[in-house]
Design an enzyme around this catalytic site. Structure first.
Site, PDB file in Angstrom:
ATOM      1  N   ARG A  30       0.800  -1.232   0.000  1.00  0.00           N
ATOM      2  CA  ARG A  30       0.000   0.000   0.000  1.00  0.00           C
ATOM      3  C   ARG A  30       0.837   1.289   0.000  1.00  0.00           C
ATOM      4  O   ARG A  30       0.314   2.380  -0.185  1.00  0.00           O
ATOM      5  CB  ARG A  30      -0.961  -0.004   1.199  1.00  0.00           C
ATOM      6  N   LYS A  37       9.029  -0.723   2.626  1.00  0.00           N
ATOM      7  CA  LYS A  37       8.267   0.146   3.532  1.00  0.00           C
ATOM      8  C   LYS A  37       9.092   0.621   4.725  1.00  0.00           C
ATOM      9  O   LYS A  37       9.068   1.803   5.071  1.00  0.00           O
ATOM     10  CB  LYS A  37       7.025  -0.599   4.029  1.00  0.00           C
ATOM     11  N   GLN A  86      13.450 -13.999   5.622  1.00  0.00           N
ATOM     12  CA  GLN A  86      12.262 -14.837   5.497  1.00  0.00           C
ATOM     13  C   GLN A  86      12.025 -15.027   3.995  1.00  0.00           C
ATOM     14  O   GLN A  86      11.824 -14.055   3.266  1.00  0.00           O
ATOM     15  CB  GLN A  86      11.058 -14.137   6.148  1.00  0.00           C
ATOM     16  N   SER A 401      31.381  44.540  -1.671  1.00  0.00           N
ATOM     17  CA  SER A 401      30.189  43.934  -2.276  1.00  0.00           C
ATOM     18  C   SER A 401      30.439  43.485  -3.706  1.00  0.00           C
ATOM     19  O   SER A 401      31.250  44.071  -4.420  1.00  0.00           O
ATOM     20  CB  SER A 401      29.041  44.948  -2.285  1.00  0.00           C
TER      21      SER A 401
HETATM   22  C1  UD1 Z   1      -0.721  -7.505  12.433  1.00  0.00           C
HETATM   23  C2  UD1 Z   1      -1.337  -8.423  13.494  1.00  0.00           C
HETATM   24  C3  UD1 Z   1      -2.621  -7.771  14.031  1.00  0.00           C
HETATM   25  C4  UD1 Z   1      -2.302  -6.411  14.579  1.00  0.00           C
HETATM   26  C5  UD1 Z   1      -1.584  -5.545  13.537  1.00  0.00           C
HETATM   27  C6  UD1 Z   1      -1.071  -4.282  14.179  1.00  0.00           C
HETATM   28  C7  UD1 Z   1      -0.808 -10.742  12.936  1.00  0.00           C
HETATM   29  C8  UD1 Z   1      -1.313 -11.984  12.328  1.00  0.00           C
HETATM   30  N1  UD1 Z   1      -1.661  -9.689  12.923  1.00  0.00           N
HETATM   31  O1  UD1 Z   1      -1.592  -7.427  11.340  1.00  0.00           O
HETATM   32  O2  UD1 Z   1      -3.198  -8.558  15.061  1.00  0.00           O
HETATM   33  O3  UD1 Z   1      -3.486  -5.772  15.020  1.00  0.00           O
HETATM   34  O4  UD1 Z   1      -0.444  -6.229  12.990  1.00  0.00           O
HETATM   35  O5  UD1 Z   1      -0.509  -3.403  13.225  1.00  0.00           O
HETATM   36  O6  UD1 Z   1       0.312 -10.707  13.428  1.00  0.00           O
HETATM   37  N2  UD1 Z   1       5.777  -9.326   8.295  1.00  0.00           N
HETATM   38  C9  UD1 Z   1       6.836 -10.135   7.959  1.00  0.00           C
HETATM   39  N3  UD1 Z   1       6.593 -11.315   7.311  1.00  0.00           N
HETATM   40  C10 UD1 Z   1       5.348 -11.734   7.002  1.00  0.00           C
HETATM   41  C11 UD1 Z   1       4.255 -10.894   7.346  1.00  0.00           C
HETATM   42  C12 UD1 Z   1       4.493  -9.703   7.997  1.00  0.00           C
HETATM   43  O7  UD1 Z   1       7.995  -9.781   8.239  1.00  0.00           O
HETATM   44  O8  UD1 Z   1       5.222 -12.821   6.439  1.00  0.00           O
HETATM   45  C13 UD1 Z   1       6.037  -8.060   8.986  1.00  0.00           C
HETATM   46  C14 UD1 Z   1       5.652  -6.841   8.170  1.00  0.00           C
HETATM   47  O9  UD1 Z   1       6.761  -6.370   7.439  1.00  0.00           O
HETATM   48  C15 UD1 Z   1       5.220  -5.839   9.213  1.00  0.00           C
HETATM   49  C16 UD1 Z   1       4.696  -6.705  10.340  1.00  0.00           C
HETATM   50  O10 UD1 Z   1       5.231  -8.006  10.147  1.00  0.00           O
HETATM   51  O11 UD1 Z   1       6.302  -5.069   9.696  1.00  0.00           O
HETATM   52  C17 UD1 Z   1       3.166  -6.761  10.390  1.00  0.00           C
HETATM   53  O12 UD1 Z   1       2.681  -7.326   9.198  1.00  0.00           O
HETATM   54  P1  UD1 Z   1       1.301  -6.851   8.557  1.00  0.00           P
HETATM   55  O13 UD1 Z   1       1.059  -7.690   7.360  1.00  0.00           O
HETATM   56  O14 UD1 Z   1       1.322  -5.391   8.386  1.00  0.00           O
HETATM   57  O15 UD1 Z   1       0.274  -7.299   9.704  1.00  0.00           O
HETATM   58  P2  UD1 Z   1      -1.195  -6.775   9.903  1.00  0.00           P
HETATM   59  O16 UD1 Z   1      -2.104  -7.428   8.919  1.00  0.00           O
HETATM   60  O17 UD1 Z   1      -1.188  -5.309   9.980  1.00  0.00           O
HETATM   61 CA    CA Z   2       0.444  -3.601   9.517  1.00  0.00          CA
END
Ligand code: UD1
Ligand code: CA
Length: 465
Positions: A30, A37, A86, A401
């Site tokens: 996004r 990001k 990862q 100047s």
């Molecule tokens: C997550 C939480 C949610 C919380 C929210 C707060 C989970 C399942 N959900 O959701 O409960 O309310 O954050 O902002 O944890 N990331 C990785 N690898 C992955 C997926 C994510 O490194 O495979 C990292 C992302 O870069 C990010 C963070 O984890 O920094 C959160 O990931 P994001 O996908 O934004 O989680 P949300 O759906 O926002």
């Molecule tokens: Ca998030």
């Protein structure tokens, strides 16, 4: 890049038993950006460095940043803190696994933070660590109450206030979605069991992802408790879009402004002053409206900065005066009481005590002696199209100047350069240097020209009516 890391690393045995994981492997779709990001800046430094430094400040001895494949730029930004890769973004629980080797089982508490949640305070992390230790909890989750709970995970508490489970919004029942207390994503987990918990997570949910949030329910099924600490929504804003990035920047700037004022600086219009993460202001500094501090600025006591200045990589010693409308670029070094006025640009140049350049000048790659005066319109011609060269001006010298000083060139102490000169040879101390075309004046010539151009009506050309 991060300046704090090793100041905190291992400064006490108990603290070094804390480890931290910063998750940043998500693509950040996004943001609509080529840049990962977590490298988008807040206060002029990549956002991932904020949770990282908060963890270090809270005593984490070992930190690992989890990144996606091809995120070498993130690794570079967080170095010397190591990264783990990862392979695929399969969820926040899966993201923890690559750090297994680096974290091990020795930590008593592992903090898990998100790289996109930069506004967190170290004190909040410390409170989570303390709660986890005192209660012997498997997990302490940082909760908050956003005005729009929307897509955040919901924290399900039992009658005793203990945390029973975290339910992702997509998987929640209508009743669970009514819960206002949400998951910030930040956790403090018992280090002895973290990887066992993570290994037990399945992906049978709405997104088909491995949710880190499931570890609370899993721990509970194994007879372990979890608890919640609440913090303000301002601290836990997660950045997913440019709009949220701008919102986080505003919060960060408000903190910097408040800290500057608490430290004894007057900001006449605080909301229009923009700081970098490392801006240092002394006491009794005054900053006018619309001033922007880029990275690397150190301002001593009693400095006055007028409105509309842009200052980056500069040092301003006690009592220096700058602006309004001045631009100080990297390497600008204003010593005690030096003055730089409107429409003056300074780059890689020292102005020794009491030196002045009050109006309309470019001073680059130069040394200006103590008490020297640089007249309006003076240019140090530091670049010949091939290389940069230095201009050295002695103490108490006077540059008239509209002079062009063609570097490399040295103007001796107390020397005077006449206005309008182009100086490309060194000038001795106490000498006068002047390069000007002859002055020519032809009596009555102007009058004759007017007559010729305007026929027989000289009055029509202005003057008398
Ligand atoms: C997550 C939480 C949610 C919380 C929210 C707060 C989970 C399942 N959900 O959701 O409960 O309310 O954050 O902002 O944890 N990331 C990785 N690898 C992955 C997926 C994510 O490194 O495979 C990292 C992302 O870069 C990010 C963070 O984890 O920094 C959160 O990931 P994001 O996908 O934004 O989680 P949300 O759906 O926002
Ligand atoms: Ca998030």
């Amino acid at each position: 890049m991060p300046q704090e890391p090793f100041a905190f690393a291992g400064d006490s045995a108990a603290k070094s038993r804390i480890s931290a994981l910063i998750l940043g492997a998500g693509k950040g779709v996004r943001m609509n950006s080529r840049l990962p990001k977590v490298l988008h800046p807040i206060g002029n430094r990549p956002m991932v460095l904020y949770p990282l430094n908060a963890a270090l400040a809270a005593g984490a001895g070992t930190c690992v940043v989890v990144v996606g494949p091809g995120m070498a730029d993130v690794a570079e930004a967080v170095a010397p803190v190591p990264t783990a890769v990862q392979a695929e973004p399969r969820g926040t629980a899966d993201a923890v696994k690559p750090a297994r080797g680096a974290i091990g089982r020795d930590a008593d508490t592992v903090l898990i933070l998100f790289g996109d949640t930069p506004l967190i305070f170290p004190q909040t992390l410390e409170a989570m660590i303390a709660r986890r230790r005192e209660g012997g909890h498997a997990v302490v989750v940082l909760g908050f109450r956003p005005t729009e709970p929307g897509g955040y995970g919901r924290l399900v508490q039992g009658g005793d206030g203990m945390l029973e489970a975290i339910v992702e919004a997509r998987d929640a029942t209508a009743e669970q979605r009514e819960i206002g207390l949400c998951n910030s994503g930040v956790m403090a987990v018992d280090g002895a069991i973290l990887f066992d918990l993570v290994d037990a997570v399945h992906n049978d949910n709405a997104k088909g992802e491995y949710y880190l949030t499931d570890i609370v329910g899993i721990a509970r099924r194994h007879g372990r408790t979890s608890s919640v600490i609440e913090a303000g929504a301002d601290e836990l804003l997660g950045i997913n879009s440019r709009e949220e990035l701008a919102a986080a920047e505003r919060i960060f700037q408000q903190r910097m402004r408040r800290a500057a004022m608490a430290g004894g600086a007057t900001l006449t219009d605080p909301d229009s002053v923009w700081f970098s993460y490392d801006t240092v202001l002394g006491r009794d500094v005054t900053v006018g409206p619309q001033v922007v501090f880029g990275p690397g600025v150190v301002v001593g006591d009693d400095v006055e900065i007028g409105g509309f200045c842009h200052i980056e990589g500069a040092a301003l010693d006690r009592g220096a005066t700058v602006g309004p409308f001045a631009r100080l670029r990297p390497g600008a070094d204003l010593r005690e009481g030096a003055k730089v006025g409107n429409f003056v640009e300074v780059k890689n140049a020292v102005l020794k005590p009491g030196a002045r350049a009050n109006h309309l000048a470019y001073i680059g790659d130069a040394e200006i002696g103590a008490g020297a005066n640089i007249g309006a319109g003076t240019i140090t011609c530091n670049y010949d199209g091939f290389r940069k060269a230095r201009t050295v001006i002695g103490d108490r010298a006077f540059i008239g100047s509209n002079s062009a000083l063609v570097a490399p060139v040295t103007i001796g102490e107390r020397a005077i350069v006449g206005a309008g000169s182009t100086i490309d040879r060194d000038v001795e101390a106490d000498a006068l240097a002047l390069t000007r075309a002859e002055h020519t004046a032809v009596p009555r010539a102007a009058e004759k020209i007017r007559r010729r151009k305007a026929g027989d009506a000289p009055e029509s050309q202005g003057g008398k009516k």
